[in-house]
Scaffold this motif. Structure first.
Motif, PDB file in Angstrom:
ATOM      1  N   CYS A 192     -20.630  38.505  -5.323  1.00  0.00           N
ATOM      2  CA  CYS A 192     -21.479  37.452  -5.916  1.00  0.00           C
ATOM      3  C   CYS A 192     -21.588  37.592  -7.426  1.00  0.00           C
ATOM      4  O   CYS A 192     -21.987  36.648  -8.125  1.00  0.00           O
ATOM      5  N   ARG A 193     -21.257  38.765  -7.933  1.00  0.00           N
ATOM      6  CA  ARG A 193     -21.336  38.988  -9.379  1.00  0.00           C
ATOM      7  C   ARG A 193     -20.171  38.335 -10.125  1.00  0.00           C
ATOM      8  O   ARG A 193     -20.219  38.213 -11.351  1.00  0.00           O
ATOM      9  N   LEU A 194     -19.112  37.966  -9.395  1.00  0.00           N
ATOM     10  CA  LEU A 194     -17.977  37.317 -10.045  1.00  0.00           C
ATOM     11  C   LEU A 194     -18.383  35.917 -10.504  1.00  0.00           C
ATOM     12  O   LEU A 194     -19.022  35.175  -9.756  1.00  0.00           O
ATOM     13  N   PRO A 195     -18.015  35.546 -11.714  1.00  0.00           N
ATOM     14  CA  PRO A 195     -18.425  34.224 -12.211  1.00  0.00           C
ATOM     15  C   PRO A 195     -17.838  33.060 -11.419  1.00  0.00           C
ATOM     16  O   PRO A 195     -18.397  31.969 -11.418  1.00  0.00           O
ATOM     17  N   GLN A 196     -16.716  33.317 -10.732  1.00  0.00           N
ATOM     18  CA  GLN A 196     -16.072  32.242  -9.974  1.00  0.00           C
ATOM     19  C   GLN A 196     -16.576  32.141  -8.537  1.00  0.00           C
ATOM     20  O   GLN A 196     -16.097  31.287  -7.773  1.00  0.00           O
ATOM     21  N   VAL A 197     -17.540  32.982  -8.154  1.00  0.00           N
ATOM     22  CA  VAL A 197     -18.058  32.976  -6.789  1.00  0.00           C
ATOM     23  C   VAL A 197     -19.555  32.694  -6.805  1.00  0.00           C
ATOM     24  O   VAL A 197     -20.325  33.402  -7.457  1.00  0.00           O
ATOM     25  N   SER A 198     -19.962  31.659  -6.089  1.00  0.00           N
ATOM     26  CA  SER A 198     -21.383  31.350  -5.909  1.00  0.00           C
ATOM     27  C   SER A 198     -21.671  31.337  -4.412  1.00  0.00           C
ATOM     28  O   SER A 198     -20.971  30.665  -3.656  1.00  0.00           O
ATOM     29  N   VAL A 199     -22.693  32.085  -4.001  1.00  0.00           N
ATOM     30  CA  VAL A 199     -23.087  32.134  -2.599  1.00  0.00           C
ATOM     31  C   VAL A 199     -24.555  31.761  -2.490  1.00  0.00           C
ATOM     32  O   VAL A 199     -25.396  32.309  -3.204  1.00  0.00           O
ATOM     33  N   GLN A 200     -24.856  30.819  -1.620  1.00  0.00           N
ATOM     34  CA  GLN A 200     -26.233  30.445  -1.325  1.00  0.00           C
ATOM     35  C   GLN A 200     -26.515  30.722   0.153  1.00  0.00           C
ATOM     36  O   GLN A 200     -25.612  30.628   0.992  1.00  0.00           O
ATOM     37  N   GLU A 208     -31.321  28.433  -0.610  1.00  0.00           N
ATOM     38  CA  GLU A 208     -31.895  29.178  -1.730  1.00  0.00           C
ATOM     39  C   GLU A 208     -30.921  29.178  -2.909  1.00  0.00           C
ATOM     40  O   GLU A 208     -29.704  29.076  -2.733  1.00  0.00           O
ATOM     41  N   SER A 209     -31.456  29.326  -4.097  1.00  0.00           N
ATOM     42  CA  SER A 209     -30.635  29.360  -5.302  1.00  0.00           C
ATOM     43  C   SER A 209     -29.662  30.544  -5.268  1.00  0.00           C
ATOM     44  O   SER A 209     -29.981  31.605  -4.716  1.00  0.00           O
ATOM     45  N   PRO A 210     -28.478  30.407  -5.875  1.00  0.00           N
ATOM     46  CA  PRO A 210     -27.560  31.545  -5.954  1.00  0.00           C
ATOM     47  C   PRO A 210     -28.195  32.770  -6.618  1.00  0.00           C
ATOM     48  O   PRO A 210     -27.838  33.907  -6.296  1.00  0.00           O
ATOM     49  N   ASP A 211     -29.126  32.549  -7.524  1.00  0.00           N
ATOM     50  CA  ASP A 211     -29.797  33.667  -8.185  1.00  0.00           C
ATOM     51  C   ASP A 211     -30.608  34.516  -7.200  1.00  0.00           C
ATOM     52  O   ASP A 211     -30.858  35.703  -7.457  1.00  0.00           O
ATOM     53  N   GLU A 212     -31.039  33.912  -6.093  1.00  0.00           N
ATOM     54  CA  GLU A 212     -31.824  34.628  -5.091  1.00  0.00           C
ATOM     55  C   GLU A 212     -30.959  35.375  -4.089  1.00  0.00           C
ATOM     56  O   GLU A 212     -31.466  36.199  -3.325  1.00  0.00           O
TER      57      GLU A 212
END
Length: 301
Positions: free
Chosen positions: A215-223, A285-289
């Motif tokens: 999830c830390r990769l800029p090209q990957v977003s997980v919700q 939930e937001s990717p930040d969470e």
């Protein structure tokens, strides 16, 4: 699906560079350009088919990217459509060669069902993959052990060697997240996919840790769509939408089922699945969470 360039402007085949696209994207690009040229010159499919010693349906399949291309056929069609510019002819004939080049996953043909090949072609050429998963972690985010356990459940009668080939294929597919330019992955996971201990607690804990890292990769977003959300906009099951490079090609919607895959391709259908995916991203939930949620589930696993 239609090319946006004028008939005299060569297609930029560079959009295929570095994506190991296989034959699908060049077939779609070439088919779209041939259709545009035919329509601009007022040639019917019947007349075009006659010129290449084929039928109206063959021209239709070629223009939709569902049929292979012969160099002689494309040369004859370009002549019929009045394409005399040598640069454009060369570019289009190069696409003929690329459309007949076997994709890398042909090495795994023994474990790749025919109905999966269109999706693999799209995924490996994708600039963006958006997906919603209910029961499993998406293939592009799986660890080898998680993939192995999942595949054993899906293919209970497969030999160990067969399972290992399937695992190798899944791991190879993940290279799109690490190449340059990388494919962007935006995944929404139902909480059930993270709570279900596929392969046992040890395998699942390692999978959760992997998700936290990737999830830390800029090209990957997980919700994550938590249980507390209740009902949601995609209760029919998992959805994958693939956006291909460039602006000439339609998005690919893929609905994987137990023994087949569906590809809704009407514009209204594609729009419907985009709407469902967009609503899921609002409901989740937001990717930040996501890291916080994953750490909490990891502690409870």
């Amino acid at each position: 699906m239609g090319a946006h360039e004028s008939a005299g402007t060569p297609i930029d085949s560079g959009i295929l560079g570095g994506r190991s696209a296989g034959p699908m994207v060049p077939r779609l690009l070439l088919g779209a350009r041939l259709r545009r040229l035919r329509e601009e010159h007022g040639v019917s499919r019947e007349d075009a088919g006659h010129v290449i010693r084929g039928s109206r349906s063959k021209i239709s399949r070629m223009e939709a990217g569902r049929h292979g291309f012969k160099l002689r056929d494309v040369e004859d069609l370009l002549t019929l459509y009045g394409v005399t510019d040598e640069a454009e002819r060369a570019t289009l004939l190069t696409l003929v060669e690329e459309s007949n080049t076997p994709a890398w996953w042909q090495y795994f043909n023994d474990v790749v069902p025919a109905w999966t090949q269109t999706y693999l072609a799209a995924e490996q050429a994708a600039s963006l993959v958006r997906c919603f998963e209910v029961q499993r972690v998406p293939v592009l985010l799986q660890t080898p052990d998680y993939a192995r356990a999942s595949l054993r459940l899906a293919h209970a009668d497969a030999s160990p060697a067969d399972i290992e080939r399937r695992v190798a294929l899944r791991m190879s597919r993940q290279r799109i997240l690490h190449r340059q330019p990388a494919t962007t992955l935006w995944a929404v996971l139902d909480e059930a996919a993270l709570r279900r201990p596929v392969g046992g607690s040890s395998t699942m804990r390692a999978q959760l840790r992997h998700l936290i890292e990737i999830c830390r990769l800029p090209q990957v977003s997980v919700q994550i769509l938590p249980f507390l959300t209740g009902g949601h906009s995609a209760e029919g099951g998992p959805i994958t939408i693939v956006r291909l490079p460039g602006s000439e090609l339609p998005d690919v919607v893929y609905l994987e089922q137990l023994a087949t895959g569906l590809y809704p391709d009407r514009p209204a259908e594609i729009e419907c699945y985009w709407d469902a995916m967009n609503r899921l991203s609002v409901e989740a939930e937001s990717p930040d969470e996501t890291p916080t949620i994953l750490h909490r589930i990891l502690q409870e696993t």
